[in-house]
Design a protein around this motif. Structure first.
Motif, PDB file in Angstrom:
ATOM      1  N   MET A  87      -1.297  -1.130  -4.348  1.00  9.00           N
ATOM      2  CA  MET A  87      -2.384  -0.154  -4.354  1.00  9.00           C
ATOM      3  C   MET A  87      -1.787   1.256  -4.391  1.00  9.00           C
ATOM      4  O   MET A  87      -1.043   1.639  -3.485  1.00  9.00           O
ATOM      5  CB  MET A  87      -3.237  -0.298  -3.077  1.00  9.00           C
ATOM      6  CG  MET A  87      -4.355  -1.316  -3.154  1.00  9.00           C
ATOM      7  SD  MET A  87      -3.888  -2.975  -3.700  1.00  9.00           S
ATOM      8  CE  MET A  87      -2.928  -3.569  -2.307  1.00  9.00           C
ATOM      9  N   GLU A  88      -2.087   2.002  -5.434  1.00 11.52           N
ATOM     10  CA  GLU A  88      -1.464   3.312  -5.657  1.00 11.52           C
ATOM     11  C   GLU A  88      -2.471   4.317  -6.192  1.00 11.52           C
ATOM     12  O   GLU A  88      -3.331   3.964  -6.989  1.00 11.52           O
ATOM     13  CB  GLU A  88      -0.350   3.171  -6.712  1.00 11.52           C
ATOM     14  CG  GLU A  88       1.037   3.059  -6.137  1.00 11.52           C
ATOM     15  CD  GLU A  88       1.572   4.355  -5.543  1.00 11.52           C
ATOM     16  OE1 GLU A  88       0.912   5.401  -5.657  1.00 11.52           O
ATOM     17  OE2 GLU A  88       2.664   4.304  -4.947  1.00 11.52           O
ATOM     18  N   ASP A  89      -2.325   5.573  -5.779  1.00 13.58           N
ATOM     19  CA  ASP A  89      -3.191   6.629  -6.325  1.00 13.58           C
ATOM     20  C   ASP A  89      -2.442   7.542  -7.286  1.00 13.58           C
ATOM     21  O   ASP A  89      -3.055   8.431  -7.876  1.00 13.58           O
ATOM     22  CB  ASP A  89      -3.768   7.490  -5.196  1.00 13.58           C
ATOM     23  CG  ASP A  89      -2.708   8.380  -4.565  1.00 13.58           C
ATOM     24  OD1 ASP A  89      -1.622   7.859  -4.231  1.00 13.58           O
ATOM     25  OD2 ASP A  89      -2.955   9.587  -4.428  1.00 13.58           O
ATOM     26  N   ALA A  90      -1.139   7.348  -7.413  1.00 15.86           N
ATOM     27  CA  ALA A  90      -0.337   8.280  -8.218  1.00 15.86           C
ATOM     28  C   ALA A  90       0.189   7.601  -9.473  1.00 15.86           C
ATOM     29  O   ALA A  90       0.532   6.413  -9.461  1.00 15.86           O
ATOM     30  CB  ALA A  90       0.839   8.810  -7.400  1.00 15.86           C
ATOM     31  N   PHE A  95       0.821  -1.215   0.000  1.00 13.47           N
ATOM     32  CA  PHE A  95       0.000   0.000   0.000  1.00 13.47           C
ATOM     33  C   PHE A  95       0.856   1.267   0.000  1.00 13.47           C
ATOM     34  O   PHE A  95       1.729   1.435   0.861  1.00 13.47           O
ATOM     35  CB  PHE A  95      -0.903   0.037   1.245  1.00 13.47           C
ATOM     36  CG  PHE A  95      -1.983  -1.016   1.237  1.00 13.47           C
ATOM     37  CD1 PHE A  95      -1.700  -2.315   1.643  1.00 13.47           C
ATOM     38  CD2 PHE A  95      -3.269  -0.692   0.841  1.00 13.47           C
ATOM     39  CE1 PHE A  95      -2.698  -3.288   1.645  1.00 13.47           C
ATOM     40  CE2 PHE A  95      -4.275  -1.664   0.840  1.00 13.47           C
ATOM     41  CZ  PHE A  95      -3.988  -2.958   1.232  1.00 13.47           C
ATOM     42  N   ASP A  96       0.542   2.136  -0.940  1.00 13.96           N
ATOM     43  CA  ASP A  96       0.971   3.519  -0.806  1.00 13.96           C
ATOM     44  C   ASP A  96       0.152   4.108   0.357  1.00 13.96           C
ATOM     45  O   ASP A  96      -0.894   3.561   0.714  1.00 13.96           O
ATOM     46  CB  ASP A  96       0.693   4.257  -2.114  1.00 13.96           C
ATOM     47  CG  ASP A  96       0.995   5.732  -2.013  1.00 13.96           C
ATOM     48  OD1 ASP A  96       2.064   6.087  -1.513  1.00 13.96           O
ATOM     49  OD2 ASP A  96       0.126   6.538  -2.422  1.00 13.96           O
ATOM     50  N   VAL A  97       0.613   5.170   0.953  1.00 13.48           N
ATOM     51  CA  VAL A  97      -0.085   5.716   2.125  1.00 13.48           C
ATOM     52  C   VAL A  97      -0.939   6.942   1.770  1.00 13.48           C
ATOM     53  O   VAL A  97      -2.169   6.906   1.837  1.00 13.48           O
ATOM     54  CB  VAL A  97       0.903   6.041   3.265  1.00 13.48           C
ATOM     55  CG1 VAL A  97       0.188   6.709   4.444  1.00 13.48           C
ATOM     56  CG2 VAL A  97       1.587   4.748   3.735  1.00 13.48           C
ATOM     57  N   ASP A  98      -0.270   8.018   1.340  1.00  7.84           N
ATOM     58  CA  ASP A  98      -1.010   9.255   1.050  1.00  7.84           C
ATOM     59  C   ASP A  98      -1.884   9.069  -0.177  1.00  7.84           C
ATOM     60  O   ASP A  98      -1.394   8.727  -1.250  1.00  7.84           O
ATOM     61  CB  ASP A  98      -0.031  10.403   0.786  1.00  7.84           C
ATOM     62  CG  ASP A  98       0.939  10.579   1.936  1.00  7.84           C
ATOM     63  OD1 ASP A  98       0.482  10.877   3.035  1.00  7.84           O
ATOM     64  OD2 ASP A  98       2.155  10.397   1.722  1.00  7.84           O
ATOM     65  N   GLY A  99      -3.152   9.275  -0.026  1.00  5.19           N
ATOM     66  CA  GLY A  99      -4.056   9.154  -1.167  1.00  5.19           C
ATOM     67  C   GLY A  99      -4.656   7.780  -1.336  1.00  5.19           C
ATOM     68  O   GLY A  99      -5.619   7.609  -2.067  1.00  5.19           O
ATOM     69  N   VAL A 100      -4.071   6.774  -0.679  1.00  7.22           N
ATOM     70  CA  VAL A 100      -4.655   5.427  -0.719  1.00  7.22           C
ATOM     71  C   VAL A 100      -5.280   5.110   0.639  1.00  7.22           C
ATOM     72  O   VAL A 100      -6.469   4.817   0.730  1.00  7.22           O
ATOM     73  CB  VAL A 100      -3.600   4.362  -1.097  1.00  7.22           C
ATOM     74  CG1 VAL A 100      -4.174   2.958  -0.950  1.00  7.22           C
ATOM     75  CG2 VAL A 100      -3.135   4.587  -2.534  1.00  7.22           C
ATOM     76  N   MET A 118       3.517  16.071  -9.330  1.00 11.17           N
ATOM     77  CA  MET A 118       4.332  15.826  -8.129  1.00 11.17           C
ATOM     78  C   MET A 118       3.934  14.651  -7.266  1.00 11.17           C
ATOM     79  O   MET A 118       4.773  14.064  -6.604  1.00 11.17           O
ATOM     80  CB  MET A 118       4.470  17.105  -7.298  1.00 11.17           C
ATOM     81  CG  MET A 118       3.213  17.679  -6.738  1.00 11.17           C
ATOM     82  SD  MET A 118       3.472  19.327  -5.952  1.00 11.17           S
ATOM     83  CE  MET A 118       5.118  19.294  -5.276  1.00 11.17           C
ATOM     84  N   SER A 119       2.676  14.285  -7.267  1.00  7.62           N
ATOM     85  CA  SER A 119       2.195  13.269  -6.338  1.00  7.62           C
ATOM     86  C   SER A 119       2.964  11.956  -6.462  1.00  7.62           C
ATOM     87  O   SER A 119       3.238  11.497  -7.563  1.00  7.62           O
ATOM     88  CB  SER A 119       0.706  13.026  -6.579  1.00  7.62           C
ATOM     89  OG  SER A 119       0.230  12.022  -5.730  1.00  7.62           O
ATOM     90  N   GLY A 120       3.295  11.380  -5.324  1.00  9.79           N
ATOM     91  CA  GLY A 120       3.943  10.066  -5.297  1.00  9.79           C
ATOM     92  C   GLY A 120       5.456  10.119  -5.331  1.00  9.79           C
ATOM     93  O   GLY A 120       6.116   9.164  -4.965  1.00  9.79           O
TER      94      GLY A 120
HETATM   95 MG   LIG Z   1      -0.045   8.477  -2.997  1.00 10.40          MG
END
Ligand SMILES: [Mg+2]
Length: 261
Positions: free
Chosen positions: A201-204, A8-13, A58-60
């Protein structure tokens, strides 16, 4: 085959964090003060620093490369010599926001990670952010399962999201950050599993690219109306909520939508 690791990515996930706000507000602040003299030379206006720009540019990425990318995006002169000041200002602001409790865990993400973990798939955290720990240790899973009436007897009083992870490499320095797969590959190695047994799992966009470059399955979690960008980056599937993902299919080695919730 089954997936043997869920990364897991943290920020945004997992966490709706104040990074985006902190990057934006600290940029505006500098442009109003110390950097006012170069404002005209750049293409920056507060309105142009949109959510899209944040997510695409920039994200990620690790802090410094993300900061530099957005300075370049807005054609701020002498970007290399400003990046440290920008990153420092942002970091001070983000710490202030975390301290004030201005973040939350995504409920779908907590339901999903609990279901994955307690169905027997090890879970790992792999965020570029040095702040990830600060969030993870403040999210209490016992409170969450009680509030939502979830049946996890393994969740003891005081258990935090940080405690749930079998491996956590968040915030560690790697020679190459995302979109390079180095961090994800290090997680696989730590867990003793092959990359092809890992689902990320990623949001970026940079995170999806990193997962694919590492030979892993990539699940895009779109929190910002950017499903197309995540798909174009190579995501094997894109969802807007982790509630839509079938945990039992993960045990067959595939990422499928849950038919019935
Ligand atoms: Mg993220």
């Amino acid at each position: 085959m089954t997936f043997r690791a869920a990364i897991f990515d943290v920020d945004g996930v997992l966490v709706d964090s104040p990074h985006e706000r902190a990057w934006r507000d600290s940029f505006a602040e500098l442009m109003d003060t110390e950097w006012a003299d170069v404002r005209e030379e750049s293409t920056y206006t507060p309105e142009r620093f949109t959510a899209d720009v944040y997510h695409q540019v920039m994200s990620g990425k690790p802090r410094m490369s993300g900061a530099l990318a957005v300075l370049d995006y807005f054609q701020v002169p002498d970007a290399e010599n400003r990046v440290q000041a920008y990153a420092d200002r942002k970091q001070a602001l983000v710490r202030e926001l975390i301290g004030r409790g201005e973040f939350r865990a995504y409920p779908d993400a907590l339901r999903f990670i609990l279901a994955v973990k307690y169905s027997g798939i090890p879970v790992a955290a792999a965020s570029s952010s040095k702040n990830a720990q600060l969030f993870l240790e403040r999210i209490y899973l016992d409170v969450f399962v009680n509030e939502h009436g979830l049946p996890y007897s393994a969740v003891k009083p005081g258990l935090t999201l940080l405690d749930l992870f079998d491996v956590n490499l968040s915030g560690q320095d790697f020679k190459h950050g995302k979109p390079h797969p180095m961090m994800f590959l290090a997680v696989a190695e730590e867990l003793g599993v092959k990359p092809e047994w890992c689902v990320v799992m990623e949001d970026a966009v940079s995170g999806i690219q990193a997962a694919k470059a590492g030979g892993m399955t990539a699940l895009g979690v779109s929190r910002a109306d950017d499903e197309d960008a995540l798909a174009r980056a190579g995501a094997d599937r894109v969802v807007t909520s982790l509630d839509d993902v079938s945990v039992s299919a993960l045990h067959q080695g595939s990422v499928e939508l849950a038919t019935i919730r």
